[in-house]
Design an enzyme around this catalytic site. Structure first.
Site: not given
Ligand code: UFG
Length: 341
Positions: A13, A61, A127, A151, A155, A180
């Site tokens: 990954g 798996d 996470s 999710y 964790k 992060f």
């Molecule tokens: N976002 C958008 N548009 C998108 C995708 C995300 O605006 O198409 C915004 C989200 O709302 C957020 C920011 O971008 O404000 C980051 O979103 P991500 O989906 O990239 O990541 P998250 O903060 O949701 O984090 C998740 C998990 C983490 C992990 C991370 C990366 O909570 O543990 O994804 O895999 F590290």
């Protein structure tokens, strides 16, 4: 330190593959277990190419206990780095049972196999999302966990499970690393983030828009209590995260029991900051439109990274510009990801 044989679950990954390169380049042996549900075997070919050394890999798996036993029997595993999990916040709200099954069930299966084979060292992929809707940033490791989506709950449950095990089994050394938002790619452009299907995370989505695979980014909400109204995250370069894991391995034996560290930069960036930084990196505007908030999302998550710096002298070195530059290089050189192989 003397070289170890490290079992890396989810090693094909995004974070796993970069960590494998880092471990191989530091003389460790790497054994990967990955079911390729969200990764390509090609990533491991590229790991071997960059590191100049072969990677031993099994397609399995983690919940398949006999497959796992065979891996532990075949290799003298000194330590495990456990990345394998599902990681999309929005998807986890839709299919919570699958998330608990894979993320918690995979971890319990791995832990019982480790116990059965006398392996006592583990680095666990946790996470920042476990902090939930933070009332203040930056977040320290002692701030309370309050997951807002399945999710994040998986964790947090795994962290509690590990803490319980460490209380029961004094020979264990466990490090839970709360990342992060890992983004970016290996600077050579061979290795990067290539999720299956439509990307859930923002950076691969942005990169696919920039390369013309998708029309525009949806910005999930601009009414958060943040400076520009969009979500703020602590983006961290995947190379920094990989180096953090190598450092973790080197510090596993400092203490027995369970320790928890944030891996972040301490710098918050909004969605629009990221869009602008990416546009600078790729030299073209990246179209976007503001849509509604995504279920399970929170306004702001930024690390206080000082605890790990004090413990190991480790800090993240690469800034948002480097993260975007490297993510773009991977996307530009691999417009269809690993598929073109
Ligand atoms: N976002 C958008 N548009 C998108 C995708 C995300 O605006 O198409 C915004 C989200 O709302 C957020 C920011 O971008 O404000 C980051 O979103 P991500 O989906 O990239 O990541 P998250 O903060 O949701 O984090 C998740 C998990 C983490 C992990 C991370 C990366 O909570 O543990 O994804 O895999 F590290």
């Amino acid at each position: 330190m003397s070289p170890m044989t490290v079992l890396v679950t989810g090693g094909a990954g995004f974070i796993g593959s970069h960590t494998c390169v880092e471990l191989l380049e530091h003389g460790h042996e790497v054994v990967v277990v990955d079911d390729h549900s969200n990764s390509a075997p090609e990533a491991l070919e590229r790991v071997a190419k960059i590191a100049g050394r072969p990677v031993t890999a099994y397609r399995a798996d983690l919940r398949d206990r006999s497959a796992l036993d065979a891996v532990f029997k075949a290799h003298p595993v000194d330590a495990v780095i456990h990345f394998a999990a599902k990681k999309a916040v929005g998807e986890s709200v839709e299919i919570p049972v699958t998330y608990y099954d894979i993320n918690v069930g995979g971890t319990t299966a791995l832990l019982s196999a480790m116990q059965a084979h006398g392996v006592h060292r583990l680095v666990f992929s946790s996470s920042c999302s476990i902090y939930g809707d933070a009332t203040k940033v930056p977040l320290t490791e002692t701030d309370p966990a309050a997951p807002t989506n399945p999710y994040a709950s998986t964790k947090w449950i795994c962290e509690q499970l590990l803490a319980d095990m460490c209380r029961r089994l004094p020979e264990l050394s466990v490090l839970a690393l709360r990342y992060f938002n890992p983004v970016g790619a290996h600077p050579c452009g061979l290795l990067g983030e290539d999720p299956r299907g439509i990307p859930n995370n923002i950076m691969p989505y942005l990169a696919q828009v920039a390369v013309g695979r998708r029309e525009r980014l949806s910005v999930f909400g601009d009414d958060y209590p943040t400076p520009d109204g969009t979500g703020v995250r602590d983006y961290i370069h995947v190379m920094d995260v990989a180096e953090g894991h190598r450092c973790a391995l080197e510090h596993l034996d400092d203490e027995k029991g369970m320790r928890v560290f944030n891996l972040g930069t301490g710098v918050g960036s909004s969605v629009l900051d990221l869009v602008n930084a990416f546009a600078r990196a790729c030299g073209r505007p990246v179209p976007y439109e503001v849509t509604g908030r995504r279920a399970g999302d929170v306004a702001e998550l930024v690390a206080d990274p000082r605890a790990v710096a004090a413990a190991w002298g480790w800090t993240a070195k690469r800034d948002l510009g480097v993260m975007c530059r490297d993510a773009w290089r991977f996307q530009e050189l691999n417009p269809s990801g690993y598929a073109a192989g």
